[in-house]
Design a protein around this motif. Structure first.
Motif, PDB file in Angstrom:
ATOM      1  N   ALA A  18      -7.813  22.515 -31.473  1.00 27.18           N
ATOM      2  CA  ALA A  18      -9.011  21.862 -32.009  1.00 27.18           C
ATOM      3  C   ALA A  18      -9.098  20.372 -31.642  1.00 27.18           C
ATOM      4  N   PRO A  19      -8.011  19.596 -31.817  1.00 27.05           N
ATOM      5  CA  PRO A  19      -8.125  18.174 -31.468  1.00 27.05           C
ATOM      6  C   PRO A  19      -8.420  17.948 -29.986  1.00 27.05           C
ATOM      7  N   LEU A  20      -7.800  18.801 -29.146  1.00 28.11           N
ATOM      8  CA  LEU A  20      -8.027  18.630 -27.711  1.00 28.11           C
ATOM      9  C   LEU A  20      -9.465  18.982 -27.326  1.00 28.11           C
ATOM     10  N   LEU A  21      -9.986  20.016 -27.984  1.00 29.26           N
ATOM     11  CA  LEU A  21     -11.380  20.385 -27.718  1.00 29.26           C
ATOM     12  C   LEU A  21     -12.326  19.274 -28.152  1.00 29.26           C
ATOM     13  N   MET A  22     -12.010  18.698 -29.321  1.00 36.10           N
ATOM     14  CA  MET A  22     -12.848  17.622 -29.858  1.00 36.10           C
ATOM     15  C   MET A  22     -12.859  16.432 -28.902  1.00 36.10           C
ATOM     16  N   LYS A  23     -11.709  16.193 -28.314  1.00 35.60           N
ATOM     17  CA  LYS A  23     -11.626  15.041 -27.409  1.00 35.60           C
ATOM     18  C   LYS A  23     -12.197  15.347 -26.031  1.00 35.60           C
ATOM     19  N   GLY A  24     -12.530  16.609 -25.814  1.00 34.72           N
ATOM     20  CA  GLY A  24     -13.055  16.989 -24.518  1.00 34.72           C
ATOM     21  C   GLY A  24     -12.030  16.991 -23.434  1.00 34.72           C
ATOM     22  N   GLN A  25     -10.812  17.368 -23.767  1.00 38.08           N
ATOM     23  CA  GLN A  25      -9.754  17.388 -22.751  1.00 38.08           C
ATOM     24  C   GLN A  25      -9.343  18.792 -22.345  1.00 38.08           C
ATOM     25  N   LEU A  26     -10.028  19.796 -22.863  1.00 43.06           N
ATOM     26  CA  LEU A  26      -9.644  21.175 -22.566  1.00 43.06           C
ATOM     27  C   LEU A  26     -10.795  21.922 -21.914  1.00 43.06           C
ATOM     28  N   VAL A  67      -3.974  18.327 -15.783  1.00 42.15           N
ATOM     29  CA  VAL A  67      -3.062  17.179 -15.805  1.00 42.15           C
ATOM     30  C   VAL A  67      -3.524  16.139 -14.791  1.00 42.15           C
ATOM     31  N   ASN A  68      -3.877  16.606 -13.599  1.00 38.90           N
ATOM     32  CA  ASN A  68      -4.431  15.728 -12.574  1.00 38.90           C
ATOM     33  C   ASN A  68      -5.271  16.577 -11.625  1.00 38.90           C
ATOM     34  N   LYS A  69      -5.540  16.052 -10.463  1.00 38.35           N
ATOM     35  CA  LYS A  69      -6.426  16.742  -9.530  1.00 38.35           C
ATOM     36  C   LYS A  69      -5.881  18.100  -9.102  1.00 38.35           C
ATOM     37  N   PHE A  70      -4.548  18.218  -9.057  1.00 38.04           N
ATOM     38  CA  PHE A  70      -3.938  19.445  -8.523  1.00 38.04           C
ATOM     39  C   PHE A  70      -3.337  20.360  -9.592  1.00 38.04           C
ATOM     40  N   ILE A  71      -2.940  19.798 -10.675  1.00 38.83           N
ATOM     41  CA  ILE A  71      -2.130  20.554 -11.640  1.00 38.83           C
ATOM     42  C   ILE A  71      -2.898  20.791 -12.938  1.00 38.83           C
ATOM     43  N   THR A  72      -2.823  22.030 -13.374  1.00 39.84           N
ATOM     44  CA  THR A  72      -3.410  22.394 -14.673  1.00 39.84           C
ATOM     45  C   THR A  72      -2.359  23.160 -15.464  1.00 39.84           C
ATOM     46  N   ILE A  73      -2.264  22.842 -16.728  1.00 38.94           N
ATOM     47  CA  ILE A  73      -1.427  23.646 -17.614  1.00 38.94           C
ATOM     48  C   ILE A  73      -2.364  24.539 -18.413  1.00 38.94           C
ATOM     49  N   PRO A 107       0.788  33.984 -22.216  1.00 41.24           N
ATOM     50  CA  PRO A 107       1.398  33.360 -21.046  1.00 41.24           C
ATOM     51  C   PRO A 107       1.104  31.858 -21.026  1.00 41.24           C
ATOM     52  N   ILE A 108       2.066  31.074 -20.627  1.00 45.57           N
ATOM     53  CA  ILE A 108       1.870  29.639 -20.395  1.00 45.57           C
ATOM     54  C   ILE A 108       2.058  29.426 -18.899  1.00 45.57           C
ATOM     55  N   LEU A 109       1.030  28.880 -18.264  1.00 45.57           N
ATOM     56  CA  LEU A 109       1.034  28.816 -16.792  1.00 45.57           C
ATOM     57  C   LEU A 109       0.841  27.399 -16.287  1.00 45.57           C
ATOM     58  N   LEU A 110       1.488  27.135 -15.201  1.00 47.73           N
ATOM     59  CA  LEU A 110       1.268  25.895 -14.469  1.00 47.73           C
ATOM     60  C   LEU A 110       0.523  26.289 -13.203  1.00 47.73           C
TER      61      LEU A 110
END
Lengths: 246, 401
Positions: A18-26, A67-73, A107-110
């Motif tokens: 929820a906090p990440l969604l609120m901040k618009g980071q997800l 995380v950056n241009k190339f990496i997503t968690i 699953p947790i993916l990089l």
């Protein structure tokens, strides 16, 4: 048992997301697709008996944190069918048992990806945990305690023993069944941005279980591991307005 | 120039970064694999060259094929822990060690519930060392006695049956030399005596004496003027499963569920199929038998004799008289048919064990225990010697007006 697991997981999920969604980071998305599972086992020598892959369905959601241009968690909580079938052949043609297993998995993916304005392609890897939520067994087997009236000249086992059909929920046994599954996951990602904040995607995932479906209750027991191929398609809503666009 | 340098450095660091990422993703996948699974080996093809192999083939074969682990008191894992080191010390070429191995195997299996269980050795030295745990259990019964003498039932027929009566002998196979007797008592009770079950095979054999006897039996079951039937299954060693339909099916006009059975669904000790109904299908032309049925049993009523007793006991008009039966109710077929039951331990030994576990219609399992009579009439050695049959007399008394 399932409720006991789901309730704290749901609360934890809400507190984290929820906090990440609120901040618009997800980025958040939904998906659905098909699965195809193999039961990897050391069953060995049983004659005219083979394990077969069986299809199933999957549905879930996707949460991505770039995380950056190339990496997503990412996390991809889903409901997935890990089914398999054991069938017999030749004289025993028609004898089978199909097991329909439903898992709730996380699953947790990089993901490493390359992208342009519209398209994104990537490879993913990570780990997963899954909970064996439900199991159903359906089969047709010969009933030795219900013989036919045919006298000899059998070309199929069901001419000798009557067919017994069943389709019932399997009741888990805490001494025998290992309901938690852990393993690796690897996959491919393809994404196409439809409009500014909405993209459609197709993902392929390969789940490789490291845990036996059965608890270790006997010396030299037969081991059973799931290996599941999953292909899903879905929509991704990009709430993210951050690093990737910078 | 400085700008180009910066761009080159940025490209270089980006490339290093990507390699790191790829290593981070790929490396765990390559090292995090499962241990190679050793495929389970067929005990029948074990090359019994040493006792280690023999023990593993036997122990694993039992672990996978035996259908009663969930009701058995033997802890098979403990047997592995205790006897695996003991077998590894034995030399297969040493006759003393081979005898010791048979002794160990007896200790491992003595408590098994399956009363069909036998372990026979191919080794000439061990031919007489066959292991039958149920026979040991039988001898420990407080009411234990030896079987009836060979001529007992012939003498009983002479003494109790109306003249003339029928008898027939025929060997459908070496295991089941048949000696059947049928007649009437007091001219209105049909008496049938089977020492073993191979009725269908005897019927189609073309043996005239056997055919006459069995036709008399089947016509008698349909005879409405009779008061009922006494079926004598004492000292009956069992036999063909198909006789359940062929003989017990004569008494019913609709399928009869008398219990259920289940067998192995996979290799692990507790992998079982669902319980399946045990059903008798009516024989061609049969009618519902509504008169009294009395079944005589004793501690030597084994396997099919017990199943037939239970099948008839599922009818409301049946009374069982005598002693608790032997307790071998499991069903038999080849190992390949159901992926369980009997198997070979290479050339060393042959294990005979039930392919399916049976339970009666009230969900009770009588394996290793024996099916109890409704009216207990114990064996009396003193009267048996003079061919006075208290059990048969008790059965006959039930038909008294």
């Amino acid at each position: 048992m399932l409720i006991n697991v789901c309730r704290p997981a749901g609360v934890l999920f809400f507190l984290l997301v929820a906090p990440l969604l609120m901040k618009g980071q997800l980025n958040i998305g939904i998906n659905g697709g098909i699965s195809r599972n193999s039961l990897i086992s050391n069953r060995g020598y049983r004659p005219f008996t083979t394990g077969e892959k069986i299809g199933g369905y999957t549905a879930g959601m996707i949460l991505q944190y770039p995380v950056n241009k190339f990496i997503t968690i990412g996390a991809e909580p889903s409901f997935v069918g890990k089914n398999y079938r054991i069938a017999r052949s030749d004289y025993y043609q028609g004898v089978y048992e199909t097991t329909y297993n439903n898992y709730i998995q996380l699953p947790i993916l990089l993901t490493f990806s390359l992208s342009n304005e519209r398209m994104l392609g990537g490879i993913s890897a990570g780990g997963y945990s899954a909970y064996w939520a439900h199991s159903r067994k359906k089969g047709e087997i010969p009933n030795l305690s219900n013989l036919s009236l045919q006298d000899g000249d059998y070309t199929n086992v069901f001419q000798n023993m009557q067919r017994f059909s069943y389709d019932a929920t399997y009741h888990f046994n805490s001494k025998l069944d290992n309901r938690w599954e852990f393993g690796w996951v690897a996959g491919l990602d393809f994404q196409y941005t439809l409009v500014k904040r909405i993209a459609c995607f197709i993902n392929a995932r390969y789940y490789y279980s490291l845990t036996d479906q059965g608890k270790d209750y006997s010396v030299n027991q037969q081991q059973r591991f799931n290996e599941t191929m999953v292909v899903t398609a879905g929509l991704l809503f990009k709430t993210n307005r951050s690093k990737k666009n910078k | 120039m400085k700008n180009r340098w910066n761009m080159a450095m940025a490209y270089r660091s980006q490339k290093t970064y990507l390699i790191k990422v790829l290593v981070f993703i790929v490396l765990p996948l390559t090292i995090g694999c499962r241990k190679q699974l050793d495929q389970q080996v067929n005990p029948s093809v074990t090359s019994a060259n040493d006792f280690n192999e023999v023990f593993n083939a036997f122990w694993n074969g039992m672990n996978r094929n035996y259908v009663m682990w969930d009701i058995d008191k033997t802890n098979w894992n403990d047997m592995y822990r205790i006897f695996s080191p003991a077998f590894s010390k034995l030399q297969i070429k040493d006759p003393a060690d081979r005898l010791k191995a048979a002794h160990y195997l007896r200790q491992m299996t003595i408590g098994l519930t399956d009363s069909h269980y036998t372990l026979e050795f191919n080794d000439p030295l061990l031919r007489d060392s066959s292991i039958v745990p149920a026979n040991i259990r039988l001898q420990q019964r407080p009411d234990y006695h030896v079987p009836y003498t060979a001529d007992y039932f012939d003498q009983i027929a002479k003494h109790y049956l109306d003249q003339p009566y029928y008898d027939a002998a025929y060997n459908t196979d070496l295991q089941h030399p048949l000696r059947y007797i049928a007649g009437t008592i007091h001219h209105n009770i049909l008496y049938i005596r089977f020492n073993s079950f191979s009725i269908y095979r005897a019927f189609i054999s073309g043996n005239t004496r056997m055919n006459t006897l069995l036709n008399f039996v089947f016509n008698g079951i349909k005879d409405k003027s009779l008061a009922g039937v006494i079926l004598d299954l004492r000292d009956n060693t069992g036999g063909d499963l198909q006789d359940l339909n062929f003989f017990s099916g004569q008494f019913i006009s609709a399928p009869l569920q008398y219990g259920s059975s289940r067998y192995k669904s996979n290799n692990n000790p507790f992998d079982y199929t669902p319980w399946m109904p045990a059903i008798i299908t009516p024989a061609t032309g049969s009618q519902q038998f509504t008169k009294k049925i009395v079944v005589l049993v004793n501690m030597y009523s084994i396997s099919m004799a017990e199943l037939t007793t239970m099948a008839l006991k599922a009818l409301p008009n049946t009374t069982v008289i005598g002693e608790r039966t032997y307790g071998a109710n499991g069903l038999f077929t080849s190992e390949t048919d159901l992926n369980g039951g009997s198997f070979n331990v290479g050339d060393f030994a042959v294990v005979k064990t039930a392919s399916a576990l049976f339970r009666f219609k009230d969900d009770r399992i009588f394996e290793g225990v024996g099916f109890p009579p409704d009216i207990q009439v114990p064996y009396d050695e003193s009267t048996a010697k003079i061919y006075v049959d208290k059990q048969l007399e008790e059965a006959t008394s039930l038909f008294a007006p």
